[in-house]
Scaffold this active site. Structure first.
Site, short mmCIF file in Angstrom:
data_model
loop_
_atom_site.label_atom_id
_atom_site.label_comp_id
_atom_site.label_asym_id
_atom_site.label_seq_id
_atom_site.Cartn_x
_atom_site.Cartn_y
_atom_site.Cartn_z
N CYS B 131 0.78 -1.07 0.00
CA CYS B 131 -0.05 0.06 0.00
C CYS B 131 0.86 1.22 -0.04
O CYS B 131 0.65 2.13 -1.00
CB CYS B 131 -0.85 0.06 1.26
SG CYS B 131 -2.45 -1.12 1.02
N HIS B 132 1.79 1.59 0.99
CA HIS B 132 2.47 2.61 1.15
C HIS B 132 3.95 2.36 1.29
O HIS B 132 4.58 3.08 1.89
CB HIS B 132 1.94 3.58 2.32
CG HIS B 132 0.46 3.69 2.02
ND1 HIS B 132 -0.68 3.04 2.82
CD2 HIS B 132 -0.17 4.82 1.45
CE1 HIS B 132 -1.69 3.29 2.17
NE2 HIS B 132 -1.41 4.32 1.47
N GLY B 133 4.51 1.12 0.99
CA GLY B 133 5.80 1.05 1.01
C GLY B 133 6.57 0.72 2.29
O GLY B 133 7.77 0.69 2.40
#
Lengths: 221, 167, 398
Positions: B131-133
Site C-alpha cells: 500500500c505505502h511501501g
C-alpha cells in the site's frame, strides 16, 4: 324456526370437537424433568447412543461445556475436533441413507419441531411395540426407520420399563435444552422483569389516582 | 403549590411522581442493555477467539499465514542465520528480537501494517507493504516508513513443542 | 439560554406550538380503559420497530442461510433470544390490541360521522399491518413460513386473465423461493415506516375530530380535560399492565405462539399435514375456505376485511353513540363477536364436512350482520324514539 336451526348447529359443533380428538394421537403427557442432573444424563445418552446416527448441528461442543458437562467428558466425545464444531453424527449421512433408506434427522430442534413437542418426543421413544406378526412398530410415527434403541418393546417387567422410561425422559430433557439453550436464563430474567413491572404498574396506578383526584371528585359526566 | 392545584393545572411534582419517574427511566435504561449488547461479538464469534496452529508443517525458512479473530497472523520459521541477523538493532522502533519471540526459531506477528492496515507481502529479509511501501525485517520490526510501529505480537503460548495457541 | 434556544427554533419550526397542541389536546374525561388501546398500539409499533432493526443486524435473507441465521440469533447473539421472542410475540400482541381497538370502535360507534376518515385510515393501517405480518412470517423460512406464503401468494391466481403471471410476479419465481424471501424481507423492512406515516395521518384526523367517548354524546366544555397529564399517565398505566401480559409470553411461554412445524426448515417438496395461518388470520381464512370456489373465496375474504369501511353508511341510526342506548345494535355486536370466535375455530381445525357447514353458516352471519345493519338500525331508531330515550339523547336528535 330459529330454534330448530340453532340446535343442530350447536350439536354438530360439539360432535366435531369429539371427532377431532378421536383422530388425534394420544400422547403420553408424562412430565419431562428439567433438573440439571437429568439434562446431563440425557447429554451422555445423546452423545454416545443417538450420536451414532443423529447430529445436532446447532449444538457445538463448547455449548456442552456451558451446559456443565465436565471438560474431560467433552474432550472424550469430540476427539480431535475443535470445541467450536457442531455435534456431527458418527455415521456419515450417505452411509445412513444406504443402511436405513433415509438420513436420520438432526436433533437440535427435535423437542419443539413436532406437534405435541416434548410429549411427542417422549411418546415416540416409548412408542415401540411388537404387533401380532412379531414386528416392532412405533405407534406414534408408524413409518419410522429408527430401530427401538432403548428396547422398550422388549421390556420384561415394570422395573425395566421404568428404567427405559427414565432414559427417555433424560434424552427428552437434554433435547429440550438443545432446542432452547437459554430457556433457564430466560425464565430467571423473566421473574425479575415481572417483579419490576408489577411494582412499576402499582406506582403508575397510585400516581394516576393522585393526578386524577380533582377530576374523579367531579363525579360522572 | 396547592393554590395551583386544579383540574387544568394539577399538582404533579411530588415524591410519588419522582419515585415513579426515576423507576421508569431506570428500568428503560436497563432494558436498553440487551439491545446494545446484541451488537457485541456473538458467542460463535467469541469461540473463534483462539486459533490452534500446528508448527510441524512449516519448514525452516517457510512462512504460514493463519487467521486469528479474522486477522492474518504470520508464523515464520527462522533459521540460525536469520536469528543471528535479527540481533542488530537498526530499526525505527528498536526492540530487542528476544523480546518479540518466545522461541527464537518461531516469529509470530499479526500481519497487519501498523500504518493503515494493509497486509504486507513476504519479501526478502522481511515484509514489504504494497500500500505505502513500509518495510519490516524478519522480526517484524519496521525498517522503513511510513509505518510508525513494529508488527504487533499477538498473545500466544506453546501447548507442546510444535503446537501453539494464539489468543 | 433554554428560552432563547426555544425561541430560535420556534422561529423556524413550530416546536412549542406542536408540543402545546399535543399536550393540551382536549380529551373527554370519561374515557374508559377501552380507550387505551390506540396508544398501546403505538407502543407496540415502536417495540416492533426497535426489535426488528436489531434483529435485521443478524438476520440473513437467503434461503440457504435464513433458517440458520434465526438459530444463530436464538443461540449465539447476546440476548438474541429476547429480541426474537419480543418480535414474534409482539406481532401477535399487535393484532390483539388492534382487534380490541376495533371492537371498541364498533361497540361505541366511534366510526360514525364525523369520524369516517379516522376509521378509514385505521382500516388502511390494519391492511398494512396484515401485509407486514404476513411477509415477516416468511422470514424464518420454516415449513409454516413457506407454505403460508405459498398458499397466500397462490390466492392471486384468482386475478382475471393474468392469474399465473401475477403469482409469478409476486414471487419472482415459479415457486416461493430465494427471490420471494429477499423481496419479502425488503418490504417487511419498508412497510413499518409506511405504517408510522399512516399513524401520523390517523392522529391528525383524530386531533381534528377529537376522541369519541363512552356516553355516546358530545360532552360539555367542563368535561373536556387536557391530554397531558391526565391521559399520558392513564396511558402509561395501560402500558404497564400490557407489558406484564407481554412479558409472561416472552419470558415464560414464548413458543406457544410459534407453530411446531416452523421449527423444521422449509421443504418445497413436502407440505405439513395441517397448515394453519397465525391465529390473527384465522377468521378470514375460514371465510376463504367456506366458499367452494377459488375466485369467490378470495373475493369473500377480501370483502370481509374491507366491508368494515362501509360501516359509517351502513349504520343509519341517528341515535348517537354505538351500543350504549341501542339494545339491538348491542346484541348484534355480541353476536358478531361470538361469530368471529366460531370462524376462528373453523379456521384452526382441518376441514371436515361439519366444520365446512359451520364455517359457511358463520360466513353468512358475518356478512349478514353488515347487510341487515341499514334496515335494523333504522327500525331500531324508530322503535327507540317511540319507546322514549333519555332527554340528552333526544336532544342530540334535533
Amino acid at each position: 324456526m330459529k330454534k330448530h336451526f340453532l340446535l343442530p348447529l350447536l350439536l354438530s359443533m360439539f360432535s366435531s370437537f369429539a371427532l377431532a380428538n378421536e383422530a388425534e394421537l394420544v400422547l403420553d403427557q408424562t412430565k419431562i424433568p428439567t433438573d440439571k442432573a437429568s439434562v446431563l444424563r440425557g447429554a451422555e445418552q445423546v452423545a454416545t447412543v443417538c450420536g451414532a446416527c443423529h447430529g445436532l448441528k446447532y449444538i457445538q461442543y463448547r455449548n456442552l461445556l456451558e451446559l456443565g458437562v465436565p471438560k474431560e467428558t467433552v474432550d472424550a466425545w469430540r476427539g480431535d475436533k475443535p470445541l467450536n464444531t457442531a455435534m456431527q453424527p458418527q455415521m456419515a449421512p450417505a452411509d445412513a441413507q444406504a443402511a436405513f433408506g433415509v438420513v436420520p434427522p438432526d436433533l437440535s430442534l427435535m423437542a419443539i419441531a413436532r406437534e405435541g413437542r416434548e410429549h411427542y418426543l417422549y411418546s415416540y421413544l416409548m412408542g415401540y411395540k411388537a404387533n401380532e406378526k412379531g414386528e416392532i412398530e412405533n405407534r406414534i410415527f408408524t413409518v419410522t426407520k429408527m430401530p427401538d434403541i432403548l428396547g422398550i418393546s422388549g421390556a420384561a417387567d415394570d422395573k425395566q420399563r421404568e428404567e427405559i422410561g427414565a432414559k427417555a425422559k433424560d434424552i427428552t430433557a437434554f433435547l429440550n435444552w438443545a432446542a432452547d439453550p437459554h430457556g433457564e436464563d430466560r425464565k430467571n430474567l423473566g421473574i425479575y422483569v415481572m417483579i419490576y413491572l408489577f411494582i412499576m404498574t402499582i406506582l403508575l396506578i397510585l400516581w394516576k389516582k393522585q393526578i386524577w383526584r380533582k377530576v374523579d371528585e367531579m363525579g360522572p359526566v | 403549590m396547592s393554590g395551583k392545584d386544579n383540574v387544568v393545572n394539577p399538582e404533579r411534582r411530588n415524591f410519588l411522581g419522582t419515585v415513579t419517574t426515576v423507576a421508569g427511566v431506570g428500568g428503560a435504561a436497563v432494558a436498553a442493555w440487551p439491545f446494545v449488547n446484541s451488537m457485541n461479538p456473538s458467542g460463535d464469534v467469541l469461540s473463534n477467539a483462539t486459533t490452534e496452529v500446528d508448527l510441524k508443517n512449516i519448514p525452516e525458512g517457510g512462512m504460514h499465514t493463519v487467521a486469528w479473530q479474522g486477522k492474518p497472523v504470520f508464523i515464520l520459521h527462522r533459521n540460525a542465520e536469520e536469528i543471528k541477523k535479527m540481533q542488530e538493532l537498526s530499526t525505527i522502533e528498536p526492540v530487542a528480537d528476544e523480546k518479540r519471540v518466545q522461541d527464537p526459531k518461531w516469529l509470530v506477528v499479526v500481519g497487519i501494517c501498523t500504518h493503515l492496515g494493509c497486509v504486507p507481502n513476504r519479501a526478502e529479509n522481511g515484509w514489504k507493504c504494497a500500500c505505502h511501501g513500509s518495510q519490516y525485517d524478519d522480526s517484524g520490526r519496521v525498517t522503513h516508513g511510513p509505518a510508525p510501529h513494529n508488527l504487533e505480537v499477538p498473545p500466544y503460548k506453546f501447548v507442546s513443542a510444535d503446537k501453539i495457541v494464539i489468543g | 439560554m433554554f428560552k432563547r434556544t426555544l425561541a430560535w427554533i420556534d422561529q423556524r419550526f413550530p416546536l412549542t406550538h406542536f408540543v402545546k397542541d399535543t399536550a393540551e389536546y382536549g380529551t373527554p374525561r370519561n374515557l374508559s380503559y377501552w380507550w387505551n388501546f390506540g396508544s398501546l398500539a403505538g407502543v407496540v409499533l415502536v417495540l416492533q420497530l426497535v426489535t426488528g432493526i436489531f434483529l435485521a443486524m443478524h438476520y440473513k435473507a437467503d434461503i440457504a442461510t435464513a433458517f440458520d441465521s434465526i438459530q444463530h440469533i436464538m443461540r449465539d447473539v447476546n440476548y438474541g433470544w429476547l429480541l426474537r421472542y419480543m418480535h414474534s410475540t409482539g406481532a401477535s400482541a399487535f393484532f390483539a390490541i388492534i382487534y380490541i381497538h376495533m371492537a371498541r370502535t364498533l361497540f361505541y360507534g366511534s366510526y360514525r360521522a364525523p369520524r369516517e376518515l379516522l376509521w378509514w385510515t385505521g382500516q388502511g393501517l390494519l391492511l398494512l399491518l396484515m401485509a407486514t405480518a404476513f411477509m415477516g412470517y416468511l422470514l424464518p423460512w420454516g415449513q409454516m413460513s413457506y407454505w403460508g406464503a405459498a398458499v397466500i401468494t397462490n390466492l392471486f391466481r384468482a386475478t382475471p386473465f393474468f392469474g399465473e403471471q401475477v403469482v409469478h410476479w409476486l414471487r419472482g419465481d415459479f415457486q416461493v423461493g430465494d427471490a420471494t424471501l429477499t423481496r419479502f424481507y425488503a418490504l417487511h423492512f419498508l412497510f413499518p415506516f409506511i405504517i408510522v406515516g399512516a399513524v401520523l395521518v390517523h392522529l391528525i384526523a383524530l386531533h381534528t375530530v377529537k376522541s369519541s367517548n363512552p356516553s355516546g354524546l358530545e360532552l360539555k366544555q367542563k368535561d373536556i380535560i387536557p391530554f397531558h397529564p391526565y391521559f399520558t399517565i392513564k396511558d402509561l398505566v395501560g402500558v404497564g399492565a400490557y407489558l406484564m401480559v407481554f412479558s409472561v409470553f416472552v419470558f415464560f411461554v414464548p413458543n406457544t405462539l410459534i407453530e411446531a412445524a416452523n421449527n423444521i426448515p422449509a421443504n418445497p417438496m413436502q407440505t405439513p399435514a395441517h397448515i394453519v395461518p397465525e391465529w390473527y388470520f384465522l377468521p378470514f381464512y375460514a371465510i376463504l375456505r367456506s366458499v367452494p370456489d377459488l375466485a369467490g373465496g378470495v373475493v369473500a375474504m377480501g370483502l370481509s376485511v374491507l366491508i368494515f369501511a362501509a360501516l359509517p353508511y351502513l349504520d343509519r341510526s341517528r341515535i348517537s353513540g354505538g351500543a350504549v342506548y341501542r339494545p339491538v345494535y348491542r346484541a348484534m355486536f355480541f353476536v358478531f363477536l361470538v361469530n368471529m370466535v366460531v370462524l376462528g375455530y373453523v379456521g384452526a381445525v382441518p376441514p371436515t364436512d361439519r366444520t365446512i357447514i359451520i364455517g359457511q353458516v358463520a360466513t353468512l352471519v358475518y356478512f349478514g350482520t353488515f347487510l341487515f345493519l341499514p334496515f335494523v338500525s333504522k327500525k331500531e331508531e324508530a322503535f327507540l324514539i317511540k319507546r322514549g330515550l333519555p332527554p340528552a339523547v333526544m336532544d342530540s336528535l334535533k
